[in-house]
Design a protein around this motif. Structure first.
Motif, PDB file in Angstrom:
ATOM      1  N   ARG A  99       0.835  -1.211   0.000  1.00 27.93           N
ATOM      2  CA  ARG A  99       0.000   0.000   0.000  1.00 27.93           C
ATOM      3  C   ARG A  99       0.865   1.254   0.000  1.00 27.93           C
ATOM      4  N   GLU A 100       1.920   1.250   0.814  1.00 24.74           N
ATOM      5  CA  GLU A 100       2.783   2.422   0.879  1.00 24.74           C
ATOM      6  C   GLU A 100       3.576   2.607  -0.413  1.00 24.74           C
ATOM      7  N   SER A 101       3.993   1.510  -1.028  1.00 24.95           N
ATOM      8  CA  SER A 101       4.728   1.601  -2.304  1.00 24.95           C
ATOM      9  C   SER A 101       3.839   2.151  -3.403  1.00 24.95           C
ATOM     10  N   VAL A 102       2.572   1.705  -3.445  1.00 28.66           N
ATOM     11  CA  VAL A 102       1.629   2.209  -4.438  1.00 28.66           C
ATOM     12  C   VAL A 102       1.371   3.692  -4.228  1.00 28.66           C
ATOM     13  N   ALA A 103       1.239   4.114  -2.955  1.00 25.93           N
ATOM     14  CA  ALA A 103       1.010   5.532  -2.664  1.00 25.93           C
ATOM     15  C   ALA A 103       2.180   6.382  -3.163  1.00 25.93           C
ATOM     16  N   VAL A 104       3.410   5.907  -2.969  1.00 26.84           N
ATOM     17  CA  VAL A 104       4.588   6.644  -3.453  1.00 26.84           C
ATOM     18  C   VAL A 104       4.607   6.673  -4.974  1.00 26.84           C
ATOM     19  N   LEU A 105       4.285   5.547  -5.612  1.00 31.46           N
ATOM     20  CA  LEU A 105       4.254   5.484  -7.079  1.00 31.46           C
ATOM     21  C   LEU A 105       3.229   6.459  -7.647  1.00 31.46           C
ATOM     22  N   VAL A 106       2.047   6.499  -7.041  1.00 29.77           N
ATOM     23  CA  VAL A 106       1.001   7.419  -7.494  1.00 29.77           C
ATOM     24  C   VAL A 106       1.464   8.865  -7.363  1.00 29.77           C
ATOM     25  N   ASP A 107       2.101   9.191  -6.243  1.00 28.49           N
ATOM     26  CA  ASP A 107       2.592  10.556  -6.036  1.00 28.49           C
ATOM     27  C   ASP A 107       3.636  10.929  -7.086  1.00 28.49           C
ATOM     28  N   ILE A 108       4.478   9.978  -7.470  1.00 33.63           N
ATOM     29  CA  ILE A 108       5.502  10.255  -8.483  1.00 33.63           C
ATOM     30  C   ILE A 108       4.872  10.477  -9.848  1.00 33.63           C
ATOM     31  N   LEU A 109       3.933   9.593 -10.226  1.00 29.96           N
ATOM     32  CA  LEU A 109       3.321   9.691 -11.553  1.00 29.96           C
ATOM     33  C   LEU A 109       2.461  10.941 -11.698  1.00 29.96           C
ATOM     34  N   ILE A 110       1.822  11.379 -10.614  1.00 28.45           N
ATOM     35  CA  ILE A 110       0.984  12.574 -10.681  1.00 28.45           C
ATOM     36  C   ILE A 110       1.815  13.806 -11.005  1.00 28.45           C
ATOM     37  N   VAL A 112      -2.660   9.497 -22.005  1.00 24.27           N
ATOM     38  CA  VAL A 112      -3.787  10.050 -21.250  1.00 24.27           C
ATOM     39  C   VAL A 112      -4.325   9.013 -20.279  1.00 24.27           C
ATOM     40  N   GLY A 113      -4.404   7.760 -20.721  1.00 18.93           N
ATOM     41  CA  GLY A 113      -4.887   6.704 -19.840  1.00 18.93           C
ATOM     42  C   GLY A 113      -4.013   6.542 -18.606  1.00 18.93           C
ATOM     43  N   ILE A 114      -2.690   6.563 -18.801  1.00 20.97           N
ATOM     44  CA  ILE A 114      -1.772   6.443 -17.664  1.00 20.97           C
ATOM     45  C   ILE A 114      -1.866   7.681 -16.779  1.00 20.97           C
ATOM     46  N   GLY A 115      -1.844   8.860 -17.416  1.00 21.90           N
ATOM     47  CA  GLY A 115      -1.873  10.098 -16.648  1.00 21.90           C
ATOM     48  C   GLY A 115      -3.131  10.247 -15.816  1.00 21.90           C
ATOM     49  N   PHE A 116      -4.293   9.928 -16.398  1.00 23.17           N
ATOM     50  CA  PHE A 116      -5.525  10.096 -15.643  1.00 23.17           C
ATOM     51  C   PHE A 116      -5.859   8.866 -14.811  1.00 23.17           C
ATOM     52  N   GLY A 117      -5.329   7.707 -15.200  1.00 23.74           N
ATOM     53  CA  GLY A 117      -5.539   6.522 -14.370  1.00 23.74           C
ATOM     54  C   GLY A 117      -4.964   6.699 -12.974  1.00 23.74           C
ATOM     55  N   VAL A 118      -3.858   7.427 -12.896  1.00 28.51           N
ATOM     56  CA  VAL A 118      -3.260   7.718 -11.588  1.00 28.51           C
ATOM     57  C   VAL A 118      -4.197   8.592 -10.763  1.00 28.51           C
ATOM     58  N   ASN A 119      -4.838   9.583 -11.413  1.00 32.23           N
ATOM     59  CA  ASN A 119      -5.800  10.427 -10.704  1.00 32.23           C
ATOM     60  C   ASN A 119      -7.004   9.613 -10.227  1.00 32.23           C
ATOM     61  N   VAL A 120      -7.462   8.691 -11.071  1.00 28.83           N
ATOM     62  CA  VAL A 120      -8.576   7.819 -10.674  1.00 28.83           C
ATOM     63  C   VAL A 120      -8.190   7.002  -9.446  1.00 28.83           C
ATOM     64  N   ALA A 121      -6.966   6.476  -9.455  1.00 28.76           N
ATOM     65  CA  ALA A 121      -6.508   5.686  -8.315  1.00 28.76           C
ATOM     66  C   ALA A 121      -6.433   6.533  -7.053  1.00 28.76           C
ATOM     67  N   ARG A 122      -5.952   7.751  -7.184  1.00 28.79           N
ATOM     68  CA  ARG A 122      -5.812   8.612  -6.003  1.00 28.79           C
ATOM     69  C   ARG A 122      -7.169   8.931  -5.379  1.00 28.79           C
ATOM     70  N   VAL A 123      -8.190   9.133  -6.222  1.00 26.28           N
ATOM     71  CA  VAL A 123      -9.517   9.468  -5.708  1.00 26.28           C
ATOM     72  C   VAL A 123     -10.262   8.225  -5.235  1.00 26.28           C
ATOM     73  N   THR A 124     -10.100   7.103  -5.942  1.00 29.12           N
ATOM     74  CA  THR A 124     -10.846   5.888  -5.625  1.00 29.12           C
ATOM     75  C   THR A 124     -10.291   5.165  -4.404  1.00 29.12           C
ATOM     76  N   ARG A 125      -8.986   5.240  -4.194  1.00 26.41           N
ATOM     77  CA  ARG A 125      -8.365   4.505  -3.084  1.00 26.41           C
ATOM     78  C   ARG A 125      -8.961   4.861  -1.718  1.00 26.41           C
ATOM     79  N   PRO A 126      -9.119   6.153  -1.357  1.00 22.17           N
ATOM     80  CA  PRO A 126      -9.736   6.448  -0.055  1.00 22.17           C
ATOM     81  C   PRO A 126     -11.169   5.930   0.058  1.00 22.17           C
ATOM     82  N   GLU A 127     -11.913   5.959  -1.067  1.00 21.03           N
ATOM     83  CA  GLU A 127     -13.277   5.438  -1.032  1.00 21.03           C
ATOM     84  C   GLU A 127     -13.285   3.936  -0.786  1.00 21.03           C
TER      85      GLU A 127
END
Length: 289
Positions: free
Chosen positions: A106-117, A143-158
């Motif tokens: 979970r922590e590795s994914v959070a760091v990866l998302v922060d880097i890609l954003i 676009v899929g990669i760029g916005f997929g990261v945003n989707v992950a960031r918003v969906t993960r807390p939910e």
């Protein structure tokens, strides 16, 4: 059905639905019919003013602008849907890994998302095109990669919130696996948030395709595209300004319709938003570049 009725009752929802419907109908019709062949060149009809039979005029090669816009709608739909699929798969996978796995994952994914954003969509597209060349596939994946990261960031807390719900705990106690809990309980309960993000992602995809095609990193010049058409005609804007208006207007209306549809979907899925002030409901679209 209640959500759909609430969506149609909103002015932004009706506008977004009509724009998306018009785009899809235009793309489907262009597969079977356009007023003229989009690739047909007629030197005698160069720079025709809007009149019959060229209702939107012609360009510097005598091509019918209305036909080019109709054919370009196909490219827009392909990019929006393709980028949406890539963003959906990537976003769900990252959100699931960041919510359901062991703590170090979970922590590795959070760091990866922060880097890609940190990388704008256009920068990702240019880096990919430097290796594979400019094409629609580059636009879709970037676009899929760029916005997929945003989707992950918003969906993960939910997902994390729903994960601690009683029905999820009951499902786990009854013997459901993590994957079964994800598909039966977690994803359906975060679907409204996911769908809203997806509509905004498609708006970003349309804008990114036009921008990348304008810069030469998107659709090839032989393929009808609103961005390519805008790039071809911008050199003549001082002499024939109206020809540039049509592709620019098509891009603007499509992006506006998708963004407003996303706002309306968010409000329709969460009726409590209607009780807030307009300022609290204002959505600022993400910056592409």
């Amino acid at each position: 059905m209640t959500t759909l009725r609430r969506l149609w009752s909103l002015g932004t929802g009706r506008f977004g639905i009509l724009i998306v419907a018009l785009l899809l109908i235009t793309a489907l019709v262009s597969l079977l019919w356009t007023p003229f062949d989009p690739a047909s060149v007629d030197a005698r009809a160069r720079w025709s003013d809007p009149s019959w039979p060229h209702v939107l005029g012609t360009d510097n090669s005598g091509r019918d602008i209305a036909s080019l816009l109709m054919a370009g709608a196909r490219t827009t739909v392909v990019v929006a849907v393709g980028a949406g699929v890539v963003a959906s798969v990537l976003g769900i996978v990252l959100a699931a890994l960041g919510s359901l796995m062991a703590r170090w994952i979970r922590e590795s994914v959070a760091v990866l998302v922060d880097i890609l954003i940190a990388f704008p969509v256009l920068i990702i597209a240019m880096m990919i095109s430097a290796v594979w060349g400019g094409s629609l596939a580059v636009v879709i994946w970037s676009v899929g990669i760029g916005f997929g990261v945003n989707v992950a960031r918003v969906t993960r807390p939910e997902l994390r919130r729903v994960l601690h719900s009683d029905f999820v705990l009951a499902g786990r106690a009854s013997g459901l696996s993590t994957g079964q809990n994800l598909t039966r309980h977690l994803l359906p309960n975060v679907a409204p948030v996911f769908i809203v993000q997806l509509s905004w992602g498609m708006a970003v995809a349309v804008l990114a395709e036009a921008g990348l095609s304008y810069l030469g990193f998107g659709a090839p010049v032989t393929q009808p595209s609103w961005g390519v058409l805008l790039s071809d005609l911008q050199a003549y804007i001082a002499v024939h300004p109206l020809t540039v208006v049509w592709p620019g207007l098509a891009i603007t209306l499509t992006v506006l319709g998708l963004n407003l549809l996303g706002d309306a979907l968010r409000e329709a899925a969460d009726p409590t938003l209607g009780e807030r002030t307009p300022a609290a409901r204002t959505h600022v679209p993400g910056v592409v570049a």
